[in-house]
Write a protein that holds these residues in place. Structure first.
Motif, PDB file in Angstrom:
ATOM      1  N   MET A   1     112.690 -70.468 -57.711  1.00 59.38           N
ATOM      2  CA  MET A   1     112.300 -70.435 -56.323  1.00 59.38           C
ATOM      3  C   MET A   1     111.442 -71.631 -55.940  1.00 59.38           C
ATOM      4  SD  MET A   1     111.201 -66.774 -55.315  1.00 59.38           S
ATOM      5  CE  MET A   1     111.392 -66.204 -53.818  1.00 59.38           C
ATOM      6  N   SER A   2     111.608 -72.078 -54.689  1.00 57.91           N
ATOM      7  CA  SER A   2     110.816 -73.219 -54.227  1.00 57.91           C
ATOM      8  C   SER A   2     109.489 -72.751 -53.663  1.00 57.91           C
ATOM      9  CB  SER A   2     111.606 -73.987 -53.181  1.00 57.91           C
ATOM     10  OG  SER A   2     111.804 -73.169 -52.059  1.00 57.91           O
ATOM     11  N   GLU A   3     108.580 -73.704 -53.609  1.00 61.89           N
ATOM     12  CA  GLU A   3     107.248 -73.375 -53.085  1.00 61.89           C
ATOM     13  C   GLU A   3     107.310 -73.181 -51.570  1.00 61.89           C
ATOM     14  OE1 GLU A   3     104.196 -76.115 -54.047  1.00 61.89           O
ATOM     15  OE2 GLU A   3     104.938 -76.415 -56.061  1.00 61.89           O
ATOM     16  N   PRO A   4     106.523 -72.271 -51.028  1.00 64.60           N
ATOM     17  CA  PRO A   4     106.480 -72.132 -49.562  1.00 64.60           C
ATOM     18  C   PRO A   4     105.749 -73.326 -48.941  1.00 64.60           C
ATOM     19  CG  PRO A   4     104.945 -70.606 -50.577  1.00 64.60           C
ATOM     20  CD  PRO A   4     105.696 -71.291 -51.712  1.00 64.60           C
ATOM     21  N   ILE A   5     106.172 -73.698 -47.721  1.00 63.30           N
ATOM     22  CA  ILE A   5     105.563 -74.832 -47.008  1.00 63.30           C
ATOM     23  C   ILE A   5     104.250 -74.350 -46.405  1.00 63.30           C
ATOM     24  CG2 ILE A   5     105.846 -76.458 -45.103  1.00 63.30           C
ATOM     25  CD1 ILE A   5     108.818 -76.240 -45.508  1.00 63.30           C
ATOM     26  N   PRO A   6     103.170 -75.119 -46.633  1.00 63.79           N
ATOM     27  CA  PRO A   6     101.890 -74.696 -46.041  1.00 63.79           C
ATOM     28  C   PRO A   6     101.982 -74.704 -44.512  1.00 63.79           C
ATOM     29  CG  PRO A   6     101.566 -76.493 -47.609  1.00 63.79           C
ATOM     30  CD  PRO A   6     103.028 -76.287 -47.450  1.00 63.79           C
ATOM     31  N   PRO A   7     101.271 -73.801 -43.854  1.00 61.45           N
ATOM     32  CA  PRO A   7     101.351 -73.698 -42.384  1.00 61.45           C
ATOM     33  C   PRO A   7     100.891 -74.973 -41.667  1.00 61.45           C
ATOM     34  CG  PRO A   7      99.917 -71.985 -43.281  1.00 61.45           C
ATOM     35  CD  PRO A   7     100.420 -72.788 -44.421  1.00 61.45           C
ATOM     36  N   LEU A   8      99.954 -75.709 -42.232  1.00 60.18           N
ATOM     37  CA  LEU A   8      99.454 -76.918 -41.578  1.00 60.18           C
ATOM     38  C   LEU A   8     100.539 -77.990 -41.534  1.00 60.18           C
ATOM     39  CD1 LEU A   8      97.050 -78.343 -40.312  1.00 60.18           C
ATOM     40  CD2 LEU A   8      96.400 -79.129 -42.578  1.00 60.18           C
ATOM     41  N   VAL A   9     101.320 -78.110 -42.601  1.00 64.11           N
ATOM     42  CA  VAL A   9     102.382 -79.115 -42.640  1.00 64.11           C
ATOM     43  C   VAL A   9     103.482 -78.752 -41.649  1.00 64.11           C
ATOM     44  CG1 VAL A   9     104.153 -80.163 -44.102  1.00 64.11           C
ATOM     45  CG2 VAL A   9     101.861 -79.757 -45.018  1.00 64.11           C
ATOM     46  N   SER A  10     103.826 -77.484 -41.566  1.00 63.43           N
ATOM     47  CA  SER A  10     104.876 -77.080 -40.630  1.00 63.43           C
ATOM     48  C   SER A  10     104.428 -77.290 -39.179  1.00 63.43           C
ATOM     49  CB  SER A  10     105.288 -75.638 -40.873  1.00 63.43           C
ATOM     50  OG  SER A  10     104.202 -74.772 -40.599  1.00 63.43           O
ATOM     51  N   CYS A  11     103.156 -77.072 -38.881  1.00 65.37           N
ATOM     52  CA  CYS A  11     102.640 -77.319 -37.526  1.00 65.37           C
ATOM     53  C   CYS A  11     102.678 -78.814 -37.201  1.00 65.37           C
ATOM     54  CB  CYS A  11     101.223 -76.797 -37.395  1.00 65.37           C
ATOM     55  SG  CYS A  11     101.116 -75.019 -37.324  1.00 65.37           S
ATOM     56  N   ALA A  12     102.365 -79.644 -38.188  1.00 58.64           N
ATOM     57  CA  ALA A  12     102.375 -81.085 -37.977  1.00 58.64           C
ATOM     58  C   ALA A  12     103.797 -81.580 -37.720  1.00 58.64           C
ATOM     59  CB  ALA A  12     101.765 -81.795 -39.180  1.00 58.64           C
ATOM     60  N   VAL A  13     104.776 -81.028 -38.434  1.00 58.34           N
ATOM     61  CA  VAL A  13     106.159 -81.426 -38.238  1.00 58.34           C
ATOM     62  C   VAL A  13     106.634 -81.040 -36.852  1.00 58.34           C
ATOM     63  CG1 VAL A  13     108.518 -80.992 -39.014  1.00 58.34           C
ATOM     64  CG2 VAL A  13     106.721 -81.405 -40.692  1.00 58.34           C
ATOM     65  N   VAL A  14     106.302 -79.845 -36.419  1.00 56.93           N
ATOM     66  CA  VAL A  14     106.687 -79.385 -35.076  1.00 56.93           C
ATOM     67  C   VAL A  14     106.014 -80.252 -34.008  1.00 56.93           C
ATOM     68  CG1 VAL A  14     106.485 -77.462 -33.457  1.00 56.93           C
ATOM     69  CG2 VAL A  14     107.165 -77.039 -35.815  1.00 56.93           C
ATOM     70  N   PHE A  15     104.740 -80.601 -34.221  1.00 56.41           N
ATOM     71  CA  PHE A  15     104.006 -81.425 -33.261  1.00 56.41           C
ATOM     72  C   PHE A  15     104.646 -82.807 -33.151  1.00 56.41           C
ATOM     73  CE2 PHE A  15     100.646 -84.567 -32.471  1.00 56.41           C
ATOM     74  CZ  PHE A  15     100.260 -84.172 -31.194  1.00 56.41           C
ATOM     75  N   LEU A  16     104.965 -83.445 -34.277  1.00 52.48           N
ATOM     76  CA  LEU A  16     105.580 -84.769 -34.249  1.00 52.48           C
ATOM     77  C   LEU A  16     106.958 -84.744 -33.592  1.00 52.48           C
ATOM     78  CD1 LEU A  16     104.535 -86.195 -37.719  1.00 52.48           C
ATOM     79  CD2 LEU A  16     103.649 -86.806 -35.471  1.00 52.48           C
ATOM     80  N   ALA A  17     107.707 -83.671 -33.827  1.00 52.33           N
ATOM     81  CA  ALA A  17     109.015 -83.552 -33.182  1.00 52.33           C
ATOM     82  C   ALA A  17     108.859 -83.424 -31.663  1.00 52.33           C
ATOM     83  CB  ALA A  17     109.772 -82.352 -33.754  1.00 52.33           C
ATOM     84  N   ALA A  18     107.845 -82.668 -31.238  1.00 53.98           N
ATOM     85  CA  ALA A  18     107.601 -82.512 -29.802  1.00 53.98           C
ATOM     86  C   ALA A  18     107.184 -83.839 -29.167  1.00 53.98           C
ATOM     87  CB  ALA A  18     106.541 -81.444 -29.557  1.00 53.98           C
ATOM     88  N   VAL A  19     106.342 -84.606 -29.866  1.00 50.87           N
ATOM     89  CA  VAL A  19     105.902 -85.899 -29.341  1.00 50.87           C
ATOM     90  C   VAL A  19     107.086 -86.855 -29.234  1.00 50.87           C
ATOM     91  CG1 VAL A  19     104.515 -87.949 -29.886  1.00 50.87           C
ATOM     92  CG2 VAL A  19     103.513 -85.684 -30.078  1.00 50.87           C
ATOM     93  N   ALA A  20     107.947 -86.869 -30.235  1.00 54.12           N
ATOM     94  CA  ALA A  20     109.121 -87.737 -30.201  1.00 54.12           C
ATOM     95  C   ALA A  20     110.043 -87.360 -29.044  1.00 54.12           C
ATOM     96  CB  ALA A  20     109.871 -87.655 -31.530  1.00 54.12           C
ATOM     97  N   THR A  21     110.210 -86.076 -28.787  1.00 52.39           N
ATOM     98  CA  THR A  21     111.049 -85.613 -27.688  1.00 52.39           C
ATOM     99  C   THR A  21     110.447 -86.037 -26.341  1.00 52.39           C
ATOM    100  OG1 THR A  21     111.718 -83.729 -29.014  1.00 52.39           O
ATOM    101  CG2 THR A  21     112.144 -83.594 -26.654  1.00 52.39           C
ATOM    102  N   LEU A  22     109.137 -85.880 -26.191  1.00 56.08           N
ATOM    103  CA  LEU A  22     108.478 -86.274 -24.939  1.00 56.08           C
ATOM    104  C   LEU A  22     108.576 -87.778 -24.701  1.00 56.08           C
ATOM    105  CD1 LEU A  22     105.324 -84.002 -24.931  1.00 56.08           C
ATOM    106  CD2 LEU A  22     107.296 -83.862 -23.430  1.00 56.08           C
TER     107      LEU A  22
END
Length: 108
Positions: A1-22
């Motif tokens: 099994m793979s390690e779970p992604i920490p919540p801080l990293v997933s929030c950062a990825v979502v934030f960067l995707a939103a900034v790129a879209t804007l």
């Protein structure tokens, strides 16, 4: 099994995707702030011929000094000051006494 992604990293990825879209939406919606210029001068501009005068002379010969009347600036300034003094009461709505001559016609 793979390690779970920490919540801080997933929030950062979502934030960067939103900034790129804007940013991509802003490029589409907002106009460019600078004007793009060609690296080389445009070739459609025709050169001016050396003998061409953009403002041709209106008179073939210069005017004679006797044909024109010279006006002293201090005389014109004095006449304008007198005229302004005469018109000040009218600008305030006051009616002066006596007849006046306007454009050569006597007005009461």
């Amino acid at each position: 099994m793979s390690e779970p992604i920490p919540p801080l990293v997933s929030c950062a990825v979502v934030f960067l995707a939103a900034v790129a879209t804007l940013l991509s939406l802003a490029r589409v919606v907002l106009p460019a702030t600078t004007v793009r210029r060609l690296a080389t001068p445009s070739s459609h501009v025709t050169p001016v011929r050396p003998h061409f005068r953009p403002y041709p002379a209106r008179h073939a010969a210069p005017l004679a000094g006797e044909a024109t009347r010279s006006v002293r600036p201090y005389v014109v300034a004095a006449e304008q000051a007198t005229r302004r003094q005469e018109l000040e009461p009218a600008a305030l709505g006051l009616d002066g006494p006596g007849p006046y001559v306007i454009h050569g016609v006597e007005v009461a």
